[in-house]
Design a protein around this motif. Structure first.
Motif, PDB file in Angstrom:
ATOM      1  N   ASP B  74      39.922  39.099  25.578  1.00  0.00           N
ATOM      2  CA  ASP B  74      39.528  37.927  24.780  1.00  0.00           C
ATOM      3  C   ASP B  74      38.519  38.282  23.683  1.00  0.00           C
ATOM      4  N   GLY B  75      38.365  39.557  23.430  1.00  0.00           N
ATOM      5  CA  GLY B  75      37.429  39.968  22.385  1.00  0.00           C
ATOM      6  C   GLY B  75      36.032  40.263  22.921  1.00  0.00           C
ATOM      7  N   ASP B  76      35.682  39.696  24.071  1.00  0.00           N
ATOM      8  CA  ASP B  76      34.374  39.959  24.689  1.00  0.00           C
ATOM      9  C   ASP B  76      34.503  40.775  25.973  1.00  0.00           C
ATOM     10  N   THR B  77      35.606  40.558  26.667  1.00  0.00           N
ATOM     11  CA  THR B  77      35.795  41.234  27.957  1.00  0.00           C
ATOM     12  C   THR B  77      37.237  41.710  28.109  1.00  0.00           C
ATOM     13  N   VAL B  78      37.389  42.662  29.028  1.00  0.00           N
ATOM     14  CA  VAL B  78      38.727  43.008  29.508  1.00  0.00           C
ATOM     15  C   VAL B  78      38.721  42.605  30.975  1.00  0.00           C
ATOM     16  N   GLU B  79      39.626  41.703  31.320  1.00  0.00           N
ATOM     17  CA  GLU B  79      39.715  41.272  32.721  1.00  0.00           C
ATOM     18  C   GLU B  79      41.003  41.832  33.299  1.00  0.00           C
ATOM     19  N   ILE B  80      40.884  42.432  34.467  1.00  0.00           N
ATOM     20  CA  ILE B  80      42.076  42.951  35.150  1.00  0.00           C
ATOM     21  C   ILE B  80      42.184  42.220  36.484  1.00  0.00           C
ATOM     22  N   ASP B  81      43.340  41.634  36.732  1.00  0.00           N
ATOM     23  CA  ASP B  81      43.588  40.991  38.021  1.00  0.00           C
ATOM     24  C   ASP B  81      44.674  41.770  38.744  1.00  0.00           C
ATOM     25  N   VAL B  82      44.378  42.161  39.970  1.00  0.00           N
ATOM     26  CA  VAL B  82      45.372  42.850  40.806  1.00  0.00           C
ATOM     27  C   VAL B  82      45.806  41.847  41.870  1.00  0.00           C
ATOM     28  N   ILE B  83      47.092  41.542  41.876  1.00  0.00           N
ATOM     29  CA  ILE B  83      47.577  40.447  42.725  1.00  0.00           C
ATOM     30  C   ILE B  83      48.603  40.971  43.723  1.00  0.00           C
ATOM     31  N   ASP B  84      48.442  40.560  44.982  1.00  0.00           N
ATOM     32  CA  ASP B  84      49.429  40.938  46.003  1.00  0.00           C
ATOM     33  C   ASP B  84      49.624  39.772  46.951  1.00  0.00           C
ATOM     34  N   THR B  85      50.651  39.859  47.764  1.00  0.00           N
ATOM     35  CA  THR B  85      50.917  38.793  48.740  1.00  0.00           C
ATOM     36  C   THR B  85      50.833  39.354  50.153  1.00  0.00           C
ATOM     37  N   GLY B  86      50.112  40.443  50.296  1.00  0.00           N
ATOM     38  CA  GLY B  86      50.010  41.111  51.602  1.00  0.00           C
ATOM     39  C   GLY B  86      48.874  40.567  52.448  1.00  0.00           C
ATOM     40  N   GLN B  87      48.517  41.391  53.405  1.00  0.00           N
ATOM     41  CA  GLN B  87      47.473  41.008  54.339  1.00  0.00           C
ATOM     42  C   GLN B  87      46.108  41.053  53.644  1.00  0.00           C
ATOM     43  N   GLY B  88      45.410  39.949  53.670  1.00  0.00           N
ATOM     44  CA  GLY B  88      44.082  39.924  53.059  1.00  0.00           C
ATOM     45  C   GLY B  88      43.044  40.566  53.974  1.00  0.00           C
ATOM     46  N   PHE B  89      41.825  40.613  53.505  1.00  0.00           N
ATOM     47  CA  PHE B  89      40.745  41.177  54.326  1.00  0.00           C
ATOM     48  C   PHE B  89      39.432  40.567  53.881  1.00  0.00           C
ATOM     49  N   ASP B  90      38.427  40.779  54.682  1.00  0.00           N
ATOM     50  CA  ASP B  90      37.108  40.262  54.333  1.00  0.00           C
ATOM     51  C   ASP B  90      36.309  41.372  53.651  1.00  0.00           C
ATOM     52  N   PRO B  91      36.163  41.278  52.327  1.00  0.00           N
ATOM     53  CA  PRO B  91      35.487  42.376  51.625  1.00  0.00           C
ATOM     54  C   PRO B  91      34.054  42.605  52.102  1.00  0.00           C
ATOM     55  N   THR B  92      33.429  41.553  52.639  1.00  0.00           N
ATOM     56  CA  THR B  92      32.033  41.731  53.089  1.00  0.00           C
ATOM     57  C   THR B  92      31.975  42.493  54.414  1.00  0.00           C
ATOM     58  N   HIS B 124      35.451  40.597  41.847  1.00  0.00           N
ATOM     59  CA  HIS B 124      35.531  39.409  42.704  1.00  0.00           C
ATOM     60  C   HIS B 124      36.837  39.432  43.486  1.00  0.00           C
ATOM     61  N   TYR B 125      36.781  38.949  44.716  1.00  0.00           N
ATOM     62  CA  TYR B 125      38.006  38.825  45.512  1.00  0.00           C
ATOM     63  C   TYR B 125      38.300  37.353  45.753  1.00  0.00           C
ATOM     64  N   GLU B 126      39.568  37.019  45.691  1.00  0.00           N
ATOM     65  CA  GLU B 126      39.972  35.673  46.093  1.00  0.00           C
ATOM     66  C   GLU B 126      41.167  35.816  47.023  1.00  0.00           C
ATOM     67  N   MET B 127      41.006  35.350  48.257  1.00  0.00           N
ATOM     68  CA  MET B 127      42.088  35.488  49.239  1.00  0.00           C
ATOM     69  C   MET B 127      42.599  34.099  49.613  1.00  0.00           C
ATOM     70  N   ILE B 128      43.889  33.915  49.484  1.00  0.00           N
ATOM     71  CA  ILE B 128      44.504  32.689  49.993  1.00  0.00           C
ATOM     72  C   ILE B 128      45.462  33.128  51.097  1.00  0.00           C
ATOM     73  N   PRO B 129      45.006  33.034  52.369  1.00  0.00           N
ATOM     74  CA  PRO B 129      45.784  33.624  53.467  1.00  0.00           C
ATOM     75  C   PRO B 129      47.246  33.186  53.454  1.00  0.00           C
ATOM     76  N   GLY B 130      48.119  34.162  53.565  1.00  0.00           N
ATOM     77  CA  GLY B 130      49.558  33.902  53.620  1.00  0.00           C
ATOM     78  C   GLY B 130      50.181  33.638  52.259  1.00  0.00           C
ATOM     79  N   LYS B 131      49.355  33.490  51.236  1.00  0.00           N
ATOM     80  CA  LYS B 131      49.916  33.213  49.903  1.00  0.00           C
ATOM     81  C   LYS B 131      49.686  34.391  48.962  1.00  0.00           C
ATOM     82  N   LYS B 132      48.444  34.574  48.554  1.00  0.00           N
ATOM     83  CA  LYS B 132      48.192  35.728  47.687  1.00  0.00           C
ATOM     84  C   LYS B 132      46.723  36.148  47.742  1.00  0.00           C
ATOM     85  N   ASN B 133      46.532  37.377  47.368  1.00  0.00           N
ATOM     86  CA  ASN B 133      45.184  37.921  47.233  1.00  0.00           C
ATOM     87  C   ASN B 133      45.025  38.328  45.782  1.00  0.00           C
ATOM     88  N   GLU B 134      43.872  38.033  45.246  1.00  0.00           N
ATOM     89  CA  GLU B 134      43.642  38.396  43.855  1.00  0.00           C
ATOM     90  C   GLU B 134      42.283  39.079  43.734  1.00  0.00           C
TER      91      GLU B 134
END
Lengths: 113, 144
Positions: B74-92, B124-134
């Motif tokens: 967007d001219g200020d940042t490069v954002e990369i999103d890695v998306i999967d539909t596999g087993q999520g995890f608790d990053p903490t 940042h991690y965003e997990m939606i169990p059974g749907k997707k992890n981003e």
């Protein structure tokens, strides 16, 4: 060249896809009784944590039997990855093979001075 | 003048042989965004680590699955999103042991995540169990 030193020269990229091949190569050297390894990274263009994991997984076993892994010749890009994770505190890191050979003569096991 | 937001998407089968393609994709986008060679290398490695984690852990090496990498400039940042539909995890819950402790316990886990956090400005991690992890990673452009 001192007796008993083995040089491994991985080339190209060392990522999650190619690390198992490198791991097998290291394993074969250890099985053949070679304990003093020099990994010449001069031909390495890229390394990720999967590649770093190979260095980590054999280190204790080698040091326990009087051996070591000395790393030499990484490009600035590859060296940066080793440095971010603190490898120079644990591994001897040298500029080239000649320096690694000399280091073995002075100090076969890092930390064992 | 505000910069136009540009989005690029790469979707590949979940096989580590595709990491090369992912790195090439990210490298060319990071170069196009105007990052320095060092920053390009940082981003290349961070995204490789994220995708390798997905392939090996979220999907457990199931090559029938797919990994998506979405890049937004967007001219200020490069954002990369890695998306999967596999087993999520608790990053903490991922232990961040020191290198010597990892070596003595014969483990190398968690290194990828450590690298991502060091190499990128935000992770940042965003997990939606059974749907997707981003996993969203951001690198801010330094204005000249």
């Amino acid at each position: 060249m001192q007796d008993g030193l083995t040089i491994l020269s991985p080339a190209g990229f060392l990522d999650a896809h190619t690390a198992p091949e490198f791991e097998t190569a290291v394993e074969q050297e250890i099985e053949a009784g070679h304990r003093k390894l020099i990994v010449d990274c001069q031909g390495l263009t890229y390394i990720s944590s999967a590649g770093l994991g190979v260095f980590m997984s054999f280190l204790e076993e080698l040091r326990e039997s009087g051996g070591d892994i000395k790393i030499c010749g990484p490009s600035p890009k590859v060296l940066q990855v080793f440095e971010i994770l603190g490898f120079p505190a644990i591994f001897d890191m040298l500029p080239d093979v000649a320096a690694a050979v000399k280091r073995y003569a002075e100090c076969p096991v890092k930390g064992g001075e | 003048m505000p910069s136009l937001e540009r989005t690029f998407i790469l979707q590949v089968p979940s096989s580590t042989e595709n990491l090369v393609m992912i790195r090439d994709f990210v490298t060319s986008i990071a170069e196009q965004a105007g990052l320095t060679p060092g920053e390009v290398a940082d981003m290349e490695l961070a995204v490789d680590e994220a995708c390798a984690n997905v392939m090996e852990h979220a999907y457990g090496r199931d090559m029938t699955k797919e990994v998506s990498v979405r890049a937004t400039l967007d001219g200020d940042t490069v954002e990369i999103d890695v998306i999967d539909t596999g087993q999520g995890f608790d990053p903490t819950a991922v232990e961040q042991l020191e290198l010597d402790k990892l070596i003595s316990s014969r483990r190398s886990g968690g290194l990828g995540m450590r690298l991502m956090k060091k190499l990128m400005d935000e992770v940042h991690y965003e997990m939606i169990p059974g749907k997707k992890n981003e996993l969203r990673m951001i690198k801010r452009l330094r204005k000249k």
